[in-house]
Motif scaffolding. Structure first.
Motif, PDB file in Angstrom:
ATOM      1  N   ALA A  40       0.836  -1.193   0.000  1.00 12.52           N
ATOM      2  CA  ALA A  40       0.000   0.000   0.000  1.00 12.52           C
ATOM      3  C   ALA A  40       0.877   1.252   0.000  1.00 12.52           C
ATOM      4  N   GLY A  41       0.217   2.424  -0.119  1.00  4.07           N
ATOM      5  CA  GLY A  41       0.934   3.689  -0.034  1.00  4.07           C
ATOM      6  C   GLY A  41       1.177   4.327  -1.385  1.00  4.07           C
ATOM      7  N   PRO A  42       1.720   5.546  -1.397  1.00  3.81           N
ATOM      8  CA  PRO A  42       1.941   6.280  -2.652  1.00  3.81           C
ATOM      9  C   PRO A  42       3.095   5.754  -3.483  1.00  3.81           C
ATOM     10  N   ALA A  43       3.964   4.929  -2.905  1.00  2.00           N
ATOM     11  CA  ALA A  43       5.069   4.325  -3.651  1.00  2.00           C
ATOM     12  C   ALA A  43       5.008   2.816  -3.463  1.00  2.00           C
ATOM     13  N   PRO A  44       4.024   2.146  -4.062  1.00  2.00           N
ATOM     14  CA  PRO A  44       3.840   0.701  -3.851  1.00  2.00           C
ATOM     15  C   PRO A  44       5.060  -0.103  -4.306  1.00  2.00           C
ATOM     16  N   GLN A  45       5.404  -1.074  -3.504  1.00  2.00           N
ATOM     17  CA  GLN A  45       6.548  -1.942  -3.785  1.00  2.00           C
ATOM     18  C   GLN A  45       6.045  -3.322  -4.174  1.00  2.00           C
ATOM     19  N   PRO A  46       6.531  -3.892  -5.279  1.00  2.00           N
ATOM     20  CA  PRO A  46       6.163  -5.280  -5.582  1.00  2.00           C
ATOM     21  C   PRO A  46       6.678  -6.225  -4.504  1.00  2.00           C
ATOM     22  N   LEU A  47       5.850  -7.198  -4.161  1.00  2.00           N
ATOM     23  CA  LEU A  47       6.187  -8.175  -3.133  1.00  2.00           C
ATOM     24  C   LEU A  47       5.978  -9.577  -3.665  1.00  2.00           C
ATOM     25  N   ALA A  48       6.898 -10.474  -3.346  1.00  2.00           N
ATOM     26  CA  ALA A  48       6.684 -11.903  -3.574  1.00  2.00           C
ATOM     27  C   ALA A  48       6.117 -12.488  -2.287  1.00  2.00           C
ATOM     28  N   VAL A  49       4.934 -13.087  -2.367  1.00  2.00           N
ATOM     29  CA  VAL A  49       4.285 -13.635  -1.174  1.00  2.00           C
ATOM     30  C   VAL A  49       4.903 -14.990  -0.848  1.00  2.00           C
ATOM     31  N   LEU A  50       5.304 -15.147   0.403  1.00  2.00           N
ATOM     32  CA  LEU A  50       5.958 -16.377   0.866  1.00  2.00           C
ATOM     33  C   LEU A  50       5.057 -17.239   1.734  1.00  2.00           C
ATOM     34  N   GLY A  51       4.016 -16.630   2.318  1.00  2.00           N
ATOM     35  CA  GLY A  51       3.182 -17.378   3.250  1.00  2.00           C
ATOM     36  C   GLY A  51       1.728 -16.991   3.161  1.00  2.00           C
ATOM     37  N   ALA A  52       0.854 -17.966   3.394  1.00  2.00           N
ATOM     38  CA  ALA A  52      -0.591 -17.729   3.320  1.00  2.00           C
ATOM     39  C   ALA A  52      -1.108 -17.009   4.550  1.00  2.00           C
ATOM     40  N   GLN A 110      26.723  -7.354  -6.884  1.00  2.00           N
ATOM     41  CA  GLN A 110      25.347  -7.845  -6.980  1.00  2.00           C
ATOM     42  C   GLN A 110      24.366  -6.847  -6.366  1.00  2.00           C
ATOM     43  N   LEU A 111      24.734  -6.281  -5.218  1.00  2.00           N
ATOM     44  CA  LEU A 111      23.871  -5.316  -4.560  1.00  2.00           C
ATOM     45  C   LEU A 111      23.699  -4.059  -5.396  1.00  2.00           C
ATOM     46  N   GLY A 112      24.763  -3.640  -6.077  1.00  2.00           N
ATOM     47  CA  GLY A 112      24.674  -2.457  -6.925  1.00  2.00           C
ATOM     48  C   GLY A 112      23.699  -2.659  -8.069  1.00  2.00           C
ATOM     49  N   ALA A 113      23.732  -3.834  -8.684  1.00  2.00           N
ATOM     50  CA  ALA A 113      22.795  -4.135  -9.765  1.00  2.00           C
ATOM     51  C   ALA A 113      21.363  -4.188  -9.231  1.00  2.00           C
ATOM     52  N   HIS A 114      21.193  -4.751  -8.039  1.00  2.00           N
ATOM     53  CA  HIS A 114      19.874  -4.832  -7.436  1.00  2.00           C
ATOM     54  C   HIS A 114      19.343  -3.438  -7.111  1.00  2.00           C
ATOM     55  N   TRP A 115      20.197  -2.564  -6.608  1.00  2.00           N
ATOM     56  CA  TRP A 115      19.797  -1.196  -6.274  1.00  2.00           C
ATOM     57  C   TRP A 115      19.356  -0.437  -7.526  1.00  2.00           C
ATOM     58  N   ALA A 116      20.091  -0.627  -8.628  1.00  2.00           N
ATOM     59  CA  ALA A 116      19.717   0.030  -9.878  1.00  2.00           C
ATOM     60  C   ALA A 116      18.354  -0.456 -10.361  1.00  2.00           C
ATOM     61  N   ALA A 117      18.114  -1.760 -10.274  1.00  2.00           N
ATOM     62  CA  ALA A 117      16.818  -2.308 -10.677  1.00  2.00           C
ATOM     63  C   ALA A 117      15.707  -1.801  -9.776  1.00  2.00           C
ATOM     64  N   LEU A 118      16.023  -1.555  -8.510  1.00  2.00           N
ATOM     65  CA  LEU A 118      15.019  -1.084  -7.569  1.00  2.00           C
ATOM     66  C   LEU A 118      14.490   0.294  -7.955  1.00  2.00           C
ATOM     67  N   GLN A 119      15.335   1.131  -8.543  1.00  2.00           N
ATOM     68  CA  GLN A 119      14.890   2.475  -8.903  1.00  2.00           C
ATOM     69  C   GLN A 119      13.796   2.425  -9.969  1.00  2.00           C
ATOM     70  N   ASP A 120      13.934   1.561 -10.963  1.00  2.00           N
ATOM     71  CA  ASP A 120      12.897   1.423 -11.984  1.00  2.00           C
ATOM     72  C   ASP A 120      11.654   0.771 -11.397  1.00  2.00           C
ATOM     73  N   THR A 121      11.854  -0.119 -10.458  1.00  2.00           N
ATOM     74  CA  THR A 121      10.732  -0.779  -9.793  1.00  2.00           C
ATOM     75  C   THR A 121       9.892   0.233  -9.011  1.00  2.00           C
ATOM     76  N   VAL A 122      10.568   1.118  -8.298  1.00  2.00           N
ATOM     77  CA  VAL A 122       9.872   2.166  -7.548  1.00  2.00           C
ATOM     78  C   VAL A 122       9.102   3.073  -8.501  1.00  2.00           C
ATOM     79  N   ALA A 123       9.704   3.364  -9.656  1.00  2.00           N
ATOM     80  CA  ALA A 123       9.035   4.220 -10.642  1.00  2.00           C
ATOM     81  C   ALA A 123       7.743   3.581 -11.141  1.00  2.00           C
ATOM     82  N   LEU A 124       7.749   2.264 -11.373  1.00  2.00           N
ATOM     83  CA  LEU A 124       6.526   1.578 -11.796  1.00  2.00           C
ATOM     84  C   LEU A 124       5.468   1.662 -10.703  1.00  2.00           C
ATOM     85  N   GLY A 125       5.845   1.415  -9.468  1.00  2.00           N
ATOM     86  CA  GLY A 125       4.885   1.481  -8.374  1.00  2.00           C
ATOM     87  C   GLY A 125       4.220   2.842  -8.289  1.00  2.00           C
ATOM     88  N   ARG A 126       4.996   3.902  -8.409  1.00  2.00           N
ATOM     89  CA  ARG A 126       4.439   5.251  -8.366  1.00  2.00           C
ATOM     90  C   ARG A 126       3.510   5.500  -9.549  1.00  2.00           C
TER      91      ARG A 126
END
Length: 245
Positions: free
Chosen positions: A53-65, A146-162
């Protein structure tokens, strides 16, 4: 999950090492974790992918019911060998975060409460995080890349959520399971894309999203909502779930 995240530095962590054997106990109470757009294709076959939820929604992978329970771990707290692993779990106890002294800069963070971190003198198998003179070790250098690549991907992910939030395309979602005894269980609330509204987007906006690869991600998200059945069956084989908004 008990976590003590702090910026990684040779001044604070020179003598620490990382045990090579994975230990998944840290995520046993996680029922969902944030993911980035490049992960959708790998995770869609095993996890419902939803949004926070919120103004900057984050995609989540659900792990538990159920809230606070990770249904992917077995009784020995091991992750299934042939199941894809969300990057945030793979990288733990490391993560990228905002530098507390400089809001525009990202730094490597370390969860010092994690069981895999030990003083080097206590475990001969542990891989050092730094060399004796304070430089990043090969192990840490690979993790940082690896973390740097993940951080870069996160920026585009945040943009989609917004963008989804601003376009009014996200709706509340709860997955409901009906058990064999007639009782029902409903998950906590997530958000999902309204498929009908998505199909009615203006062509110019749809084209722009297509160019950024966002339409592919949305299609994978919608397809992943069929994975609620698999998720419920991990905890209750007799369940017959259905999703509602």
């Amino acid at each position: 999950m008990t976590s003590r995240l702090q910026p990684l530095s040779p001044e604070q962590h020179l003598g620490l090492g990382l045990r090579p054997a994975p230990n998944w106990a840290f995520c046993r109470t996680l029922d969902a974790v944030p993911i980035t757009l490049p992960e959708f294709a790998d995770l869609v076959g095993a996890h419902p992918i939803v949004f926070s939820a919120g103004p900057a929604p984050q995609p989540l992978a659900v792990l538990g019911a159920q809230p606070g329970l990770n249904d992917f771990l077995d009784t020995d707290l091991q992750w299934p060998r042939h199941q894809p692993l969300p990057a945030v779990l793979k990288h733990h106890p490391f993560a990228m975060g905002v530098d507390p002294t400089h809001a525009q800069r990202a730094v490597v963070m370390l969860d010092t409460a994690d069981a895999r971190l030990v003083p080097l003198e206590e475990d001969d198998t542990a891989q050092p995080l730094f060399t004796f003179d304070g430089r990043p070790s090969p192990t840490l250098s690979a993790i940082t890349q690896q973390l740097g690549a993940h951080w870069a991907a996160l920026q585009d992910t945040v943009a989609l959520g917004r963008a989804l939030h601003d376009a009014g395309l996200l709706v509340d979602l709860r997955a409901e399971v009906r058990l064999s005894d007639g009782s029902t269980h409903t998950t906590r609330s997530f958000r999902s894309v309204n498929a009908s509204a998505f199909r009615q987007l203006q062509p110019a906006l749809l084209s722009a999203w297509f160019q950024r690869g966002w339409t592919d991600a949305i299609a994978l998200h919608l397809a992943s909502l069929r994975r609620w059945t698999q998720l419920f069956e991990r905890r209750q084989p007799a369940a017959a779930p259905h999703a509602g908004t």
